[in-house]
Design an enzyme around this catalytic site. Structure first.
Site, PDB file in Angstrom:
ATOM      1  N   HIS A  37      -5.534   7.391  -3.046  1.00  0.00           N
ATOM      2  CA  HIS A  37      -4.280   7.602  -2.304  1.00  0.00           C
ATOM      3  C   HIS A  37      -3.832   6.316  -1.622  1.00  0.00           C
ATOM      4  CE1 HIS A  37      -5.923  11.863  -2.097  1.00  0.00           C
ATOM      5  NE2 HIS A  37      -4.724  12.060  -2.608  1.00  0.00           N
ATOM      6  N   LYS A 156      -4.592   9.713 -12.570  1.00  0.00           N
ATOM      7  CA  LYS A 156      -5.698  10.654 -12.791  1.00  0.00           C
ATOM      8  C   LYS A 156      -5.139  12.023 -13.184  1.00  0.00           C
ATOM      9  CE  LYS A 156      -7.771  13.317 -10.427  1.00  0.00           C
ATOM     10  NZ  LYS A 156      -8.336  14.227  -9.482  1.00  0.00           N
ATOM     11  N   SER A 192     -11.326  11.595  -6.220  1.00  0.00           N
ATOM     12  CA  SER A 192     -10.656  12.887  -6.073  1.00  0.00           C
ATOM     13  C   SER A 192     -11.135  13.504  -4.772  1.00  0.00           C
ATOM     14  CB  SER A 192     -11.041  13.797  -7.246  1.00  0.00           C
ATOM     15  OG  SER A 192     -10.728  15.143  -6.936  1.00  0.00           O
ATOM     16  N   SER A 193     -10.231  14.199  -4.084  1.00  0.00           N
ATOM     17  CA  SER A 193     -10.641  14.882  -2.853  1.00  0.00           C
ATOM     18  C   SER A 193     -11.718  15.916  -3.168  1.00  0.00           C
ATOM     19  CB  SER A 193      -9.434  15.566  -2.210  1.00  0.00           C
ATOM     20  OG  SER A 193      -8.393  14.627  -2.038  1.00  0.00           O
ATOM     21  N   ARG A 194     -11.696  16.454  -4.387  1.00  0.00           N
ATOM     22  CA  ARG A 194     -12.659  17.504  -4.747  1.00  0.00           C
ATOM     23  C   ARG A 194     -14.065  16.958  -4.975  1.00  0.00           C
ATOM     24  NH1 ARG A 194      -7.817  19.982  -7.276  1.00  0.00           N
ATOM     25  NH2 ARG A 194      -7.545  21.998  -6.246  1.00  0.00           N
TER      26      ARG A 194
END
Ligand code: PAF
Length: 288
Positions: A37, A156, A192-194
């Site tokens: 980000h 992504k 990735s936040s995940r």
């Protein structure tokens, strides 16, 4: 840096900036920001220039999650996001709540959605049937609120970027869509936040998504003839599933313009895949 929570305030500010000829660069996010980000925000900063305004939205959009997905446990850390936005050069965080974004939902007072009907059908759209309707709807709403000149999305989410690009063309949004490269951890895992959901044993196994793209690239490079997509898919699937925590959702070879699947794989074919590591669903993609 200013934090705006109300739709009407954000729209009023954006309208004033646009009227004065100030360039607005926009990065829509669901928060829990990471270096990927940050690179999008820095890109928006360069696009807007030093006299422009960079707006980052932070909103976990319920409409893009399926009923059995991770909406309720999606990670959130506003204070950390605030710091990262400031360091990356944002001017405004737009952080509305559900009542601001979907007033009257469930009471019959919210009933309009934006649907892209071609590029969104396969892959993510097939595995997550209402996902892209949620994404295009929220992005259209955000564009109408933030009034950006340009908006930056990450590669992504390759299919998402293509669907949004198509929505912008088809519905004549006056917004330039910029797609910025995927940022990876040192071992190749796409940020990735995940990734936060992965436990200590799953985290190293998660690099298999990136490894499998490298493996497909090597197969294409080392072959003098086009490769049969089905055979390559089976090999790559078996390679991924050698990791005890991994289960393949899909591996797709396709034309990056039309999103049509291909039967034979050559240099330039695009690969995208989704795999579960335990309960965590991760995606990645690349050009072969
Ligand atoms: O990529 C995301 O984080 C989301 O899908 C987006 C574009 C912010 C819409 O909610």
């Amino acid at each position: 840096m200013r934090v705006v929570k109300s739709v009407s305030t954000m729209q009023r500010l954006a309208r004033n900036w646009r009227r004065r000829g100030v360039r607005i660069g926009f990065v829509p996010t669901m928060g829990y920001l990471h270096a990927g980000h940050v690179s999008l925000i820095q890109r928006a900063r360069r696009i807007a220039g030093k006299n422009g305004i960079v707006i980052v939205s932070i909103y976990v959009n319920p409409a893009q999650f399926g009923p059995a997905e991770d909406l309720s446990r999606y990670p959130r850390d506003f204070d950390r996001d605030w710091q990262l936005c400031r360091q990356a050069g944002a001017d405004v965080i737009f952080a509305p709540n559900d009542a601001q974004m979907y007033p009257g939902q469930g009471e019959g007072r919210y009933s309009t959605y934006v649907v892209e009907e071609r590029l969104s059908r396969s892959m993510e759209g097939q595995s997550r049937p209402t996902h892209f309707r949620g994404v295009t709807t929220i992005v259209a709403k955000l564009f109408n609120i933030v009034l950006p000149d340009a908006a930056v999305f990450g590669a992504k989410d390759f299919q998402q970027a293509a669907v949004i690009q198509r929505m912008v063309q088809d519905l004549n949004f006056p917004v330039k869509i910029v797609v910025a490269p995927t940022v990876r951890e040192t071992d190749g895992l796409a940020m990735s936040s995940r990734n936060k959901y992965l436990d200590a044993s799953q985290r190293p196994q998660a690099t298999v998504l990136w490894k499998v793209i490298q493996r497909a690239k090597a197969a294409v490079k080392n072959s003098s003839r086009p490769l049969a997509a089905e055979k390559l898919r089976r090999e790559l699937k078996a390679f991924i599933q050698r990791q005890p925590a991994a289960r393949v959702d899909y591996i797709q070879f396709f034309d990056a313009q039309t999103f049509e699947p291909v039967r034979t794989v050559t240099g330039g074919t695009h690969i995208a895949l989704a795999a579960f590591l335990g309960n965590t669903r991760l995606i990645d993609n690349g050009t072969l």
